[in-house]
Design an enzyme around this catalytic site. Structure first.
Site, PDB file in Angstrom:
ATOM      1  N   LYS A  52       0.896  -1.157  -0.076  1.00 47.64           N
ATOM      2  CA  LYS A  52      -0.090  -0.011  -0.007  1.00 47.64           C
ATOM      3  C   LYS A  52       0.783   1.452  -0.087  1.00 47.64           C
ATOM      4  CE  LYS A  52      -3.700  -2.462   2.193  1.00 47.64           C
ATOM      5  NZ  LYS A  52      -4.493  -3.087   3.664  1.00 47.64           N
ATOM      6  N   GLN A  96      -4.552  -1.581  10.176  1.00 47.59           N
ATOM      7  CA  GLN A  96      -4.163  -2.815   9.278  1.00 47.59           C
ATOM      8  C   GLN A  96      -4.824  -3.910  10.438  1.00 47.59           C
ATOM      9  OE1 GLN A  96      -3.119  -3.551   5.971  1.00 47.59           O
ATOM     10  NE2 GLN A  96      -3.890  -5.663   6.500  1.00 47.59           N
ATOM     11  N   ASP A 119     -10.905   2.710   4.576  1.00 52.46           N
ATOM     12  CA  ASP A 119     -11.129   1.253   4.549  1.00 52.46           C
ATOM     13  C   ASP A 119     -12.707   1.090   4.411  1.00 52.46           C
ATOM     14  OD1 ASP A 119      -9.128  -0.611   4.235  1.00 52.46           O
ATOM     15  OD2 ASP A 119      -8.714  -0.617   6.251  1.00 52.46           O
TER      16      ASP A 119
END
Ligand code: NAD
Length: 293
Positions: A52, A96, A119
């Site tokens: 990412k 994460q 997200d």
């Protein structure tokens, strides 16, 4: 049979975003800034986050990686999240997953500012998504929708069977594909570990989205000819003959099913790269929303 080439499409999307960022720079505007918080040293998470951050650099975004030790307490992580919420330079950020067991994941995701939640995991965004309102759509289902759309896969009135009901893939993709709009208008059945006779559903499906994480779960005798297969599964299978000591595989017996399918996503190179592209897209959207505030 046609391959739904997520690698190619994700590169196209990244090129499109990079072009927009270049224009932002020409106009003297601030470029999107994505931050990623990683707690601990889980191998897969390190790979995902690294990828990412590298993608951000390639397309001209600013990026910040906050790598915290495994022993980080929930309180410390919540303080980090609060700091990111306050930091005007950060347009969007991700925490994460999975987090270490001693940290309450739900509590942390709830603490993320919904306007920076690229997200799309915050209940505000998930609720808005379910109500057809503007929100951040979770990157993996967003990527699947985009892939179907760009390959002009016909979804309208089709029977889509989703396997897996997780909050990040199965549940949201079942909502999105049943909604009005592009790559949608499908009749969706959401199946899971308690579904009885799962094959009776997949055999009747025009489209199967498999998101359970069991290698080779979906076999050719479980689907009909002409089916569209979206394989979301990513499993690392230990293998000493491979340089990394493992290989990556999906939920679908690709060799068998590809002879029957009309479209199919490979693993790797299908849904995985799309997830990163759509995270970047969400960050670009976040930047635009913040600028227009
Ligand atoms: P999860 O592990 O949270 O949930 C799995 C789901 O599968 C559950 O809802 C469970 O009910 C269902 N399930 C398990 N066994 C089943 C069975 N035998 N029959 C029917 N249903 C069954 O899932 P997740 O986080 O959505 O991840 C699923 C897979 O997708 C994993 O391999 C994960 O690595 C992968 N994944 C890939 C991406 C990507 O970018 N491609 C993103 C997220 C997850």
């Amino acid at each position: 049979m046609k391959i739904l080439d997520g690698k190619k499409v994700s590169n196209d999307i990244k090129d499109e975003i990079a072009a927009e960022v270049a224009e932002m720079k020409v106009r003297g505007e601030k470029v999107p800034h994505l931050a990623a918080v990683l707690v601990g040293n889980d191998g897969a998470s390190l790979t995902y986050v690294g990828s990412k951050v590298r993608s951000c650099k390639k397309i001209g975004f600013e990026s910040t990686l906050i790598h915290l030790p495994e022993e980080t307490t929930e309180e410390e992580l919540l303080a980090q999240v609060a700091a990111l919420n306050e930091n005007d330079d950060i347009d969007g950020y991700i925490v994460q997953l999975p987090l270490p067991k001693h940290i309450d994941e739900q509590k942390v995701l709830m603490a993320v500012d919904a306007d920076k939640d690229v997200d799309g995991f915050h209940p505000t965004n998930f609720g808005k998504m379910a109500l057809d309102m503007e929100s951040f759509i979770p990157a993996t289902p967003y990527g699947i929708m985009e892939l179907l759309h760009r390959y002009e896969v016909d979804t309208e009135g089709k029977h889509t069977v989703v396997i897996g009901r997780s909050h990040i893939v199965g549940r949201p993709i079942s909502i999105l594909m049943s909604q009005k709009g592009k790559a949608a208008n499908s009749t969706v059945t959401l199946t899971h570990s308690r579904t009885k006779d799962l094959a009776s559903f997949t055999k009747a499906a025009d489209i199967v989205v498999s998101a359970l994480g069991v290698p080779d779960f979906l076999k050719a005798d479980m689907v009909k000819k002409g089916v569209v297969i979206i394989d979301v599964g990513i499993t690392r299978v230990p293998d000493d003959t491979k340089p990394k000591g493992y290989y990556i595989t999906g939920d679908v017996d690709f060799d068998e099913i590809s002879t029957k399918a009309s479209f199919i996503t490979p693993v790797p190179g299908g849904v995985g790269p799309m997830t990163i592209a759509m995270l970047l897209k969400n960050t670009l959207i976040a930047r635009e929303r913040h600028r227009n505030k």
